[in-house]
Design a protein around this motif. Sequence first.
Motif, mmCIF file in Angstrom:
data_model
loop_
_atom_site.group_PDB
_atom_site.id
_atom_site.type_symbol
_atom_site.label_atom_id
_atom_site.label_comp_id
_atom_site.label_asym_id
_atom_site.label_seq_id
_atom_site.Cartn_x
_atom_site.Cartn_y
_atom_site.Cartn_z
ATOM 1 N N THR A 60 0.758 -1.147 0.113
ATOM 2 C CA THR A 60 0.062 0.032 0.016
ATOM 3 C C THR A 60 1.027 1.356 0.091
ATOM 4 O O THR A 60 0.299 2.346 0.137
ATOM 5 N N ALA A 61 2.183 1.075 -0.045
ATOM 6 C CA ALA A 61 3.130 2.089 0.157
ATOM 7 C C ALA A 61 4.283 1.895 -0.673
ATOM 8 O O ALA A 61 4.711 0.823 -0.808
ATOM 9 N N GLU A 62 4.618 2.991 -1.297
ATOM 10 C CA GLU A 62 6.239 2.912 -2.074
ATOM 11 C C GLU A 62 6.980 4.363 -1.938
ATOM 12 O O GLU A 62 6.402 5.284 -2.006
ATOM 13 N N THR A 63 8.145 4.213 -1.678
ATOM 14 C CA THR A 63 9.063 5.217 -1.360
ATOM 15 C C THR A 63 9.666 5.956 -2.544
ATOM 16 O O THR A 63 10.036 5.213 -3.431
ATOM 17 N N TYR A 64 9.140 7.082 -2.718
ATOM 18 C CA TYR A 64 9.413 7.807 -3.852
ATOM 19 C C TYR A 64 10.540 8.572 -3.829
ATOM 20 O O TYR A 64 11.040 9.326 -4.796
ATOM 21 N N ALA A 65 10.896 9.319 -2.631
ATOM 22 C CA ALA A 65 12.039 10.393 -2.604
ATOM 23 C C ALA A 65 12.578 10.053 -0.967
ATOM 24 O O ALA A 65 11.793 10.003 -0.021
ATOM 25 N N VAL A 66 13.831 10.092 -1.113
ATOM 26 C CA VAL A 66 14.533 9.877 0.188
ATOM 27 C C VAL A 66 15.968 10.864 0.167
ATOM 28 O O VAL A 66 16.123 11.557 -0.930
ATOM 29 N N GLY A 67 16.450 11.435 1.279
ATOM 30 C CA GLY A 67 17.685 12.236 1.282
ATOM 31 C C GLY A 67 17.768 12.648 2.823
ATOM 32 O O GLY A 67 17.294 12.424 3.860
ATOM 33 N N GLU A 68 18.855 13.520 2.974
ATOM 34 C CA GLU A 68 19.253 14.026 3.896
ATOM 35 C C GLU A 68 18.556 15.388 4.029
ATOM 36 O O GLU A 68 18.420 16.177 3.050
ATOM 37 N N LEU A 69 18.165 15.851 5.236
ATOM 38 C CA LEU A 69 17.641 17.109 5.674
ATOM 39 C C LEU A 69 18.739 18.082 5.469
ATOM 40 O O LEU A 69 19.768 17.913 5.519
ATOM 41 N N PRO A 70 18.245 19.399 4.963
ATOM 42 C CA PRO A 70 19.370 20.416 4.889
ATOM 43 C C PRO A 70 19.775 20.988 6.264
ATOM 44 O O PRO A 70 19.403 20.467 7.253
ATOM 45 N N SER A 71 21.022 21.395 6.137
ATOM 46 C CA SER A 71 22.058 21.520 7.592
ATOM 47 C C SER A 71 21.023 22.336 8.548
ATOM 48 O O SER A 71 21.461 22.473 9.701
ATOM 49 N N ASP A 72 20.198 23.231 7.775
ATOM 50 C CA ASP A 72 19.511 24.210 8.787
ATOM 51 C C ASP A 72 18.523 23.475 9.723
ATOM 52 O O ASP A 72 18.282 24.199 10.758
ATOM 53 N N PHE A 73 18.512 22.140 9.839
ATOM 54 C CA PHE A 73 17.756 21.564 10.756
ATOM 55 C C PHE A 73 18.430 20.700 11.531
ATOM 56 O O PHE A 73 17.954 19.763 12.281
ATOM 57 N N ASP A 74 19.814 20.767 11.629
ATOM 58 C CA ASP A 74 20.768 20.234 12.287
ATOM 59 C C ASP A 74 20.470 20.297 13.854
ATOM 60 O O ASP A 74 20.383 19.190 14.537
ATOM 61 N N ASP A 75 19.937 21.723 14.281
ATOM 62 C CA ASP A 75 19.851 21.886 15.464
ATOM 63 C C ASP A 75 18.555 22.130 15.974
ATOM 64 O O ASP A 75 18.131 22.617 16.987
ATOM 65 N N VAL A 76 17.376 21.837 15.034
ATOM 66 C CA VAL A 76 16.159 22.215 15.386
ATOM 67 C C VAL A 76 15.284 20.896 16.300
ATOM 68 O O VAL A 76 15.740 19.897 16.362
ATOM 69 N N ASP A 77 14.215 21.297 17.051
ATOM 70 C CA ASP A 77 13.538 20.221 17.638
ATOM 71 C C ASP A 77 12.818 19.364 16.809
ATOM 72 O O ASP A 77 12.549 19.489 15.479
ATOM 73 N N TYR A 78 12.470 18.057 17.390
ATOM 74 C CA TYR A 78 12.146 16.961 16.383
ATOM 75 C C TYR A 78 10.599 17.192 15.963
ATOM 76 O O TYR A 78 10.413 16.943 14.692
ATOM 77 N N GLY A 79 9.728 18.133 16.557
ATOM 78 C CA GLY A 79 8.581 18.473 15.880
ATOM 79 C C GLY A 79 8.470 19.819 15.506
ATOM 80 O O GLY A 79 7.544 20.513 15.352
ATOM 81 N N ASP A 80 9.654 20.469 15.119
ATOM 82 C CA ASP A 80 9.521 22.014 14.504
ATOM 83 C C ASP A 80 8.603 22.082 13.478
ATOM 84 O O ASP A 80 8.722 21.318 12.432
ATOM 85 N N GLU A 81 7.980 22.999 13.481
ATOM 86 C CA GLU A 81 6.832 23.347 12.184
ATOM 87 C C GLU A 81 7.687 23.554 11.117
ATOM 88 O O GLU A 81 7.023 23.332 9.915
ATOM 89 N N GLN A 82 8.640 24.084 10.905
ATOM 90 C CA GLN A 82 9.434 24.548 9.929
ATOM 91 C C GLN A 82 9.773 23.130 8.953
ATOM 92 O O GLN A 82 9.944 23.284 7.742
ATOM 93 N N LEU A 83 10.129 22.210 9.798
ATOM 94 C CA LEU A 83 10.521 20.865 9.171
ATOM 95 C C LEU A 83 9.361 20.442 8.588
ATOM 96 O O LEU A 83 9.520 19.812 7.342
ATOM 97 N N GLY A 84 8.241 20.568 9.004
ATOM 98 C CA GLY A 84 7.049 20.025 8.328
ATOM 99 C C GLY A 84 6.635 20.698 7.300
ATOM 100 O O GLY A 84 6.188 20.149 6.081
ATOM 101 N N ALA A 85 6.841 22.159 7.135
ATOM 102 C CA ALA A 85 6.509 22.693 5.954
ATOM 103 C C ALA A 85 7.761 22.526 4.677
ATOM 104 O O ALA A 85 7.331 22.511 3.660
ATOM 105 N N TRP A 86 9.118 22.256 5.105
ATOM 106 C CA TRP A 86 9.871 22.087 4.418
ATOM 107 C C TRP A 86 9.587 20.668 3.645
ATOM 108 O O TRP A 86 9.686 20.388 2.434
ATOM 109 N N ALA A 87 9.296 19.680 4.553
ATOM 110 C CA ALA A 87 8.894 18.468 3.951
ATOM 111 C C ALA A 87 7.652 18.308 2.887
ATOM 112 O O ALA A 87 7.305 17.700 1.904
ATOM 113 N N TYR A 88 6.630 19.244 3.193
ATOM 114 C CA TYR A 88 5.435 19.492 2.527
ATOM 115 C C TYR A 88 6.106 20.035 1.128
ATOM 116 O O TYR A 88 5.587 19.292 -0.073
ATOM 117 N N GLN A 89 6.909 20.960 0.868
ATOM 118 C CA GLN A 89 7.402 21.410 -0.423
ATOM 119 C C GLN A 89 8.045 20.286 -0.892
ATOM 120 O O GLN A 89 7.934 20.062 -2.429
#
Length: 256
Positions: free
Chosen positions: A60-89
Amino acid sequence: MRLAVLAVVAALTLTACGDDTTAPAEMAAPDLGACRVLSPEDVAQPANSSPSVPCSESHTAETYAVGELPSDFDDVDYGDEQLGAWAYQKCTGSFRDFLGADESLVMRTVVSWAWFRPTQEAWDDGARWYRCDVVGGGEQSKEYVDLPTSARGLLLGRPKDAWMVCADGETVAGSVKVPCNQPHTWRAVTTISLGAAKDEYPGDRLAEVTTRDYCSRSVGAWLNYPVDYDFGYTWFHEAEWQAGNRRSVCWAKTTQ
């Protein structure tokens, strides 16, 4: 996409105790193209370690994109809203390319996407990867449908009704969303863009009125201008706008 928008804007309140025993597999980005059997409950979680299965088997699922997060997120909290917004884009753009669809079409398909990050423990140990999965259902799905061996190019040309979203009920808002090859009373037929990426949110009232007026005309044209017809519309609020969504969906009342 509907499931994805809501998942992105939801605030995550998660706690876990980090340790020094994070498995190496949890630190590395997952395999691109892996298939899994995921449920809506799995997709509701920020991390997922379900085993992969051969894509030739039921999944029921297939992985179509993977990668490392930008360095901007090295020090953010696990549930940071900016992380979600980046993932959406990131996941949205890759989702369109993977399915072979434009922005309007992906808003009207029964399949959607979900994204995952490392576990809290792996995050605390420095893991910073993302995984985008296409899944066989949406926000209101109680269970997901099986995907083909690969969903790449699924919406190229004229997509099959099995992959387009319809609704079965008195109103769009209160209806269960189903694939259009199942009995239904509403079909998502067009969308409207309410603004560009950098535009400010126009406000609830203007967003709804603009959507309603456009959908009235658009659905009438789609139905070939009958004397009487019913239409519905799905519009989103400021939270979804801030996450990146700029489109509303128009629905025609039809069993076809």
